[in-house]
Design a protein around this motif. Structure first.
Motif, mmCIF file in Angstrom:
data_model
loop_
_atom_site.group_PDB
_atom_site.id
_atom_site.type_symbol
_atom_site.label_atom_id
_atom_site.label_comp_id
_atom_site.label_asym_id
_atom_site.label_seq_id
_atom_site.Cartn_x
_atom_site.Cartn_y
_atom_site.Cartn_z
ATOM 1 N N ASP A 54 0.827 -1.209 0.000
ATOM 2 C CA ASP A 54 0.000 0.000 0.000
ATOM 3 C C ASP A 54 0.863 1.261 0.000
ATOM 4 O OD1 ASP A 54 -2.255 -1.570 0.002
ATOM 5 O OD2 ASP A 54 -2.746 -1.229 2.115
ATOM 6 N N LEU A 55 1.989 1.215 0.685
ATOM 7 C CA LEU A 55 2.895 2.355 0.724
ATOM 8 C C LEU A 55 3.538 2.566 -0.649
ATOM 9 C CD1 LEU A 55 4.303 4.631 2.184
ATOM 10 C CD2 LEU A 55 5.972 2.954 3.067
ATOM 11 N N ARG A 56 3.951 1.488 -1.292
ATOM 12 C CA ARG A 56 4.517 1.618 -2.652
ATOM 13 C C ARG A 56 3.496 2.254 -3.590
ATOM 14 N NH1 ARG A 56 6.354 -3.655 -1.510
ATOM 15 N NH2 ARG A 56 4.800 -4.543 -2.908
ATOM 16 N N ASN A 57 2.247 1.787 -3.499
ATOM 17 C CA ASN A 57 1.194 2.351 -4.347
ATOM 18 C C ASN A 57 0.950 3.828 -4.026
ATOM 19 O OD1 ASN A 57 0.851 -0.158 -5.576
ATOM 20 N ND2 ASN A 57 -0.847 -0.733 -4.255
ATOM 21 N N ALA A 58 0.979 4.178 -2.753
ATOM 22 C CA ALA A 58 0.768 5.570 -2.348
ATOM 23 C C ALA A 58 1.894 6.473 -2.861
ATOM 24 C CB ALA A 58 0.664 5.676 -0.829
ATOM 25 N N ASP A 114 9.923 1.580 6.267
ATOM 26 C CA ASP A 114 8.600 2.037 5.834
ATOM 27 C C ASP A 114 8.083 3.167 6.727
ATOM 28 O OD1 ASP A 114 8.631 0.202 3.800
ATOM 29 O OD2 ASP A 114 6.962 -1.004 4.554
ATOM 30 N N LEU A 115 8.265 3.029 8.043
ATOM 31 C CA LEU A 115 7.821 4.085 8.952
ATOM 32 C C LEU A 115 8.570 5.393 8.698
ATOM 33 C CD1 LEU A 115 7.265 2.152 12.305
ATOM 34 C CD2 LEU A 115 5.534 3.181 10.820
ATOM 35 N N SER A 169 -0.448 4.549 7.355
ATOM 36 C CA SER A 169 0.352 4.399 8.567
ATOM 37 C C SER A 169 -0.439 3.711 9.669
ATOM 38 C CB SER A 169 0.913 5.737 9.044
ATOM 39 O OG SER A 169 -0.119 6.620 9.377
ATOM 40 N N SER A 170 -1.728 4.058 9.799
ATOM 41 C CA SER A 170 -2.509 3.377 10.834
ATOM 42 C C SER A 170 -2.706 1.910 10.490
ATOM 43 C CB SER A 170 -3.842 4.082 11.062
ATOM 44 O OG SER A 170 -4.666 3.966 9.939
ATOM 45 N N LYS A 171 -2.955 1.612 9.221
ATOM 46 C CA LYS A 171 -3.113 0.215 8.786
ATOM 47 C C LYS A 171 -1.811 -0.552 8.989
ATOM 48 C CE LYS A 171 -4.354 -2.456 4.669
ATOM 49 N NZ LYS A 171 -4.728 -2.357 3.258
ATOM 50 N N TYR A 172 -0.695 0.096 8.679
ATOM 51 C CA TYR A 172 0.608 -0.537 8.764
ATOM 52 C C TYR A 172 0.977 -0.841 10.225
ATOM 53 C CZ TYR A 172 5.553 -1.321 7.809
ATOM 54 O OH TYR A 172 6.786 -1.871 7.692
#
Length: 175
Positions: A54-58, A114-115, A169-172
């Motif tokens: 999801d982070l890569r996509n964002a 990631d964070l 971030s909350s999901k992660y």
């Protein structure tokens, strides 16, 4: 009875001629423009660094949004019969560079990496939102609705990117 002071209220103090306001506006537009150009070149470099899909996509979505924002800013320059100038971009560009250093410092620890990406992208988006808001206010005094609309669109995209990063971030962190 209210006492009269020697301090005029804020509206009495703001007497910017259109040329002074235009120079202020362009100088600060130059800073955010240069930072956006810097960001659009740097962000693709961290897409593969992110572990969370999801982070890569964002990040990829943010790159697309930044490219649209740059195009809008180029249109603003055209509307003001101006070109982007090289100005001091140390602040936001320094933050971008700090972000990349932090990501590299976390090599081997994907969660922390990631964070770090999320942390810095959140900060960058917040600064961009504030910059676009101030430029929008200044644009009102330039009496150009088109410029104001373009800045509002950039603000809304930055806000949307920031919200997406908050959700990620909350999901992660929770998952």
């Amino acid at each position: 009875m209210a006492e009269k002071t020697n301090h005029p209220n804020a509206w009495d103090r703001i007497h910017l001629g259109s040329e002074r306001l235009k120079l202020f506006f362009l100088k600060h537009l130059d800073r955010i423009y240069a930072a956006k150009v810097h960001l659009v070149h740097k962000l693709p470099l961290i897409i593969d660094e992110a572990r969370f899909k999801d982070l890569r996509n964002a990040i990829a979505e943010t790159v697309g949004n930044v490219e649209k924002q740059i195009a809008r800013m180029q249109l603003i320059y055209t509307l003001l019969d101006s070109d982007p100038s090289k100005g001091s971009i140390n602040g936001l560009s320094g933050l971008i560079e700090d972000a990349f250093e932090a990501v590299q410092e976390q090599k081997g620890e994907p969660e922390l990496q990631d964070l770090s990406i999320i942390f810095y992208l959140q900060n960058i988006e917040s600064i961009e939102m504030a910059s676009f808001q101030i430029l929008q206010m200044a644009a009102i005094r330039l009496h150009n609705q088109h410029i104001n609309r373009l800045l509002r669109e950039n603000y809304e995209e930055a806000k949307s990117d920031r919200t997406l990063l908050l959700l990620i971030s909350s999901k992660y962190i929770i998952s």
